[in-house]
Design a protein around this motif. Structure first.
Motif, PDB file in Angstrom:
ATOM      1  N   TYR A 107      -3.481  -0.854  -2.204  1.00  8.45           N
ATOM      2  CA  TYR A 107      -2.404  -0.380  -1.332  1.00  8.45           C
ATOM      3  C   TYR A 107      -2.269   1.136  -1.454  1.00  8.45           C
ATOM      4  O   TYR A 107      -2.694   1.724  -2.454  1.00  8.45           O
ATOM      5  CB  TYR A 107      -1.061  -0.994  -1.753  1.00  8.45           C
ATOM      6  CG  TYR A 107      -1.120  -2.479  -1.995  1.00  8.45           C
ATOM      7  CD1 TYR A 107      -1.117  -3.381  -0.929  1.00  8.45           C
ATOM      8  CD2 TYR A 107      -1.194  -2.983  -3.293  1.00  8.45           C
ATOM      9  CE1 TYR A 107      -1.181  -4.755  -1.162  1.00  8.45           C
ATOM     10  CE2 TYR A 107      -1.262  -4.346  -3.530  1.00  8.45           C
ATOM     11  CZ  TYR A 107      -1.259  -5.225  -2.467  1.00  8.45           C
ATOM     12  OH  TYR A 107      -1.333  -6.571  -2.692  1.00  8.45           O
ATOM     13  N   GLN A 152     -12.658  -2.663  -0.303  1.00  8.09           N
ATOM     14  CA  GLN A 152     -12.797  -3.624   0.787  1.00  8.09           C
ATOM     15  C   GLN A 152     -13.537  -4.873   0.318  1.00  8.09           C
ATOM     16  O   GLN A 152     -13.187  -5.998   0.665  1.00  8.09           O
ATOM     17  CB  GLN A 152     -13.537  -2.992   1.973  1.00  8.09           C
ATOM     18  CG  GLN A 152     -12.747  -1.923   2.688  1.00  8.09           C
ATOM     19  CD  GLN A 152     -11.400  -2.428   3.196  1.00  8.09           C
ATOM     20  OE1 GLN A 152     -10.374  -2.142   2.602  1.00  8.09           O
ATOM     21  NE2 GLN A 152     -11.403  -3.209   4.245  1.00  8.09           N
ATOM     22  N   ARG A 175       1.680  -0.129   1.711  1.00  4.66           N
ATOM     23  CA  ARG A 175       0.892  -0.950   2.657  1.00  4.66           C
ATOM     24  C   ARG A 175      -0.581  -0.925   2.289  1.00  4.66           C
ATOM     25  O   ARG A 175      -1.020  -0.111   1.457  1.00  4.66           O
ATOM     26  CB  ARG A 175       1.088  -0.445   4.100  1.00  4.66           C
ATOM     27  CG  ARG A 175       0.660   0.985   4.297  1.00  4.66           C
ATOM     28  CD  ARG A 175       0.268   1.310   5.716  1.00  4.66           C
ATOM     29  NE  ARG A 175       0.055   2.740   5.903  1.00  4.66           N
ATOM     30  CZ  ARG A 175      -1.056   3.390   5.580  1.00  4.66           C
ATOM     31  NH1 ARG A 175      -2.094   2.750   5.039  1.00  4.66           N
ATOM     32  NH2 ARG A 175      -1.163   4.690   5.793  1.00  4.66           N
ATOM     33  N   ASP A 176      -1.371  -1.803   2.930  1.00  7.80           N
ATOM     34  CA  ASP A 176      -2.817  -1.857   2.689  1.00  7.80           C
ATOM     35  C   ASP A 176      -3.453  -0.480   2.939  1.00  7.80           C
ATOM     36  O   ASP A 176      -3.086   0.215   3.884  1.00  7.80           O
ATOM     37  CB  ASP A 176      -3.491  -2.842   3.658  1.00  7.80           C
ATOM     38  CG  ASP A 176      -3.116  -4.285   3.379  1.00  7.80           C
ATOM     39  OD1 ASP A 176      -2.486  -4.567   2.338  1.00  7.80           O
ATOM     40  OD2 ASP A 176      -3.461  -5.139   4.220  1.00  7.80           O
ATOM     41  N   GLN A 195      -6.217  -6.497  -3.882  1.00  9.34           N
ATOM     42  CA  GLN A 195      -5.897  -5.689  -2.706  1.00  9.34           C
ATOM     43  C   GLN A 195      -5.457  -4.308  -3.163  1.00  9.34           C
ATOM     44  O   GLN A 195      -4.666  -4.176  -4.096  1.00  9.34           O
ATOM     45  CB  GLN A 195      -4.768  -6.360  -1.896  1.00  9.34           C
ATOM     46  CG  GLN A 195      -4.323  -5.591  -0.678  1.00  9.34           C
ATOM     47  CD  GLN A 195      -5.399  -5.477   0.395  1.00  9.34           C
ATOM     48  OE1 GLN A 195      -6.041  -6.463   0.751  1.00  9.34           O
ATOM     49  NE2 GLN A 195      -5.611  -4.266   0.906  1.00  9.34           N
ATOM     50  N   ALA A 238     -11.214  -7.027  -1.630  1.00  9.44           N
ATOM     51  CA  ALA A 238     -10.295  -7.750  -0.743  1.00  9.44           C
ATOM     52  C   ALA A 238     -11.024  -8.890  -0.033  1.00  9.44           C
ATOM     53  O   ALA A 238     -10.491 -10.004   0.083  1.00  9.44           O
ATOM     54  CB  ALA A 238      -9.692  -6.784   0.270  1.00  9.44           C
ATOM     55  N   SER A 289      -7.257 -10.502   2.778  1.00 10.59           N
ATOM     56  CA  SER A 289      -6.923 -10.841   1.397  1.00 10.59           C
ATOM     57  C   SER A 289      -5.597 -11.602   1.373  1.00 10.59           C
ATOM     58  O   SER A 289      -4.686 -11.297   2.142  1.00 10.59           O
ATOM     59  CB  SER A 289      -6.810  -9.548   0.601  1.00 10.59           C
ATOM     60  OG  SER A 289      -5.961  -9.711  -0.491  1.00 10.59           O
ATOM     61  N   SER A 305      -2.633  -9.253   1.118  1.00 11.00           N
ATOM     62  CA  SER A 305      -2.584  -8.180   2.111  1.00 11.00           C
ATOM     63  C   SER A 305      -1.144  -7.865   2.536  1.00 11.00           C
ATOM     64  O   SER A 305      -0.311  -8.766   2.658  1.00 11.00           O
ATOM     65  CB  SER A 305      -3.412  -8.608   3.319  1.00 11.00           C
ATOM     66  OG  SER A 305      -3.332  -7.643   4.323  1.00 11.00           O
ATOM     67  N   GLN A 351      -6.124   2.158   4.290  1.00 10.82           N
ATOM     68  CA  GLN A 351      -6.981   2.246   5.478  1.00 10.82           C
ATOM     69  C   GLN A 351      -7.932   3.429   5.289  1.00 10.82           C
ATOM     70  O   GLN A 351      -7.609   4.362   4.540  1.00 10.82           O
ATOM     71  CB  GLN A 351      -6.128   2.508   6.730  1.00 10.82           C
ATOM     72  CG  GLN A 351      -5.134   1.421   7.018  1.00 10.82           C
ATOM     73  CD  GLN A 351      -4.061   1.858   8.038  1.00 10.82           C
ATOM     74  OE1 GLN A 351      -4.115   2.961   8.579  1.00 10.82           O
ATOM     75  NE2 GLN A 351      -3.115   0.980   8.271  1.00 10.82           N
ATOM     76  N   PRO A 402      -0.227  -5.824   5.616  1.00 14.00           N
ATOM     77  CA  PRO A 402      -0.573  -4.997   6.773  1.00 14.00           C
ATOM     78  C   PRO A 402       0.615  -4.204   7.304  1.00 14.00           C
ATOM     79  O   PRO A 402       0.456  -3.068   7.740  1.00 14.00           O
ATOM     80  CB  PRO A 402      -1.101  -6.006   7.801  1.00 14.00           C
ATOM     81  CG  PRO A 402      -0.710  -7.350   7.299  1.00 14.00           C
ATOM     82  CD  PRO A 402      -0.443  -7.256   5.832  1.00 14.00           C
TER      83      PRO A 402
END
Ligand SMILES: CC(C)(COP(=O)(O)OP(=O)(O)OC[C@H]1O[C@@H](n2cnc3c(N)ncnc32)[C@H](O)[C@@H]1OP(=O)(O)O)[C@@H](O)C(=O)NCCC(=O)NCCS
Length: 186
Positions: free
Chosen positions: A72, A61, A19-20, A70, A64, A3, A6, A22, A8
């Motif tokens: 986070y 997902q 952060r992104d 996005q 994104a 994205s 993003s 997971q 990361p």
């Protein structure tokens, strides 16, 4: 495809890292999204299973992958636990704007944490990604969220009557906007 929004490696502030999201974060996210006080003003009912968290993760997902936004997570630097989440959605690259959303675990409310997390994201959005405008939609009865937005400098731009139908209720939403110039040159 990554994205355009993003993060990361994450944005670090005194107490937090943003952060992104997971897949490994879902157990933490389930804990606070399962609490009715937290989801009261959100358009979904409290989560009751990890499967719901996984379905949500798939939707995030997909968003994104489309470059539409996005999701986070907000990580407590001390414990490394995810204590909240925030997102940018409805990203419109041509108009350089996106809509902001956020959720924090009830155990951490009223400590200035969401203000800290969202401030780093706003700074990134305007200074690094070059967005021109951020918006947020909020139920006017959601006092904590209204206060947060106003504390961040968002201005109330109008009331969209009966805009949402969620959990069997139709309700108004206030639309808030923050311009890059207002943030960068207050
Ligand atoms: C909205 C939410 C993220 C606020 O997070 P928070 O970390 O408690 O907010 P902060 O501590 O950063 O507070 C920001 C400002 O709002 C004010 N505020 C927060 N909660 C408040 C409340 N219940 N009543 C009055 N003011 C409140 C704070 O005093 C602060 O203003 P100040 O700096 O002038 O003192 C949190 O309440 C939450 O997750 N709610 C459930 C999810 C939700 O509704 N999300 C928004 C959907 S639009």
């Amino acid at each position: 495809m990554a994205s355009p929004l993003s993060l990361p490696t994450g944005l670090v502030s005194p107490r937090l890292c943003v952060r992104d999201v997971q897949e490994a974060d879902l157990a933490d996210l389930l804990k606070f999204n399962a609490v009715d006080a937290v989801t009261q003003f959100l358009p979904y009912t409290s989560w009751t299973s990890l499967q719901q968290a996984q379905d949500w993760y798939s939707r995030m997902q997909a968003m994104a992958d489309l470059g539409a936004g996005q999701q986070y997570v907000i990580v407590d630097k001390k414990t490394q636990c995810c204590i909240g989440s925030c997102l940018l959605m409805r990203f419109d690259a041509a108009s350089a704007r996106a809509e902001l959303g956020y959720v924090l675990s009830q155990d951490y409310w009223r400590q200035g944490l969401m203000r800290e997390a969202v401030s780093t994201l706003i700074e990134q959005a305007f200074s690094v990604w070059g967005l021109a405008r951020l918006e947020a939609e909020v139920n006017p009865r959601n006092t904590p969220s209204v206060h947060l937005l106003e504390r961040l400098g968002f201005r109330r731009e109008g009331l969209l009557r009966q805009r949402w139908l969620a959990k069997g209720q139709r309700y108004d939403t206030a639309i808030y906007g923050l311009l890059a110039d207002e943030w960068l040159n207050p």
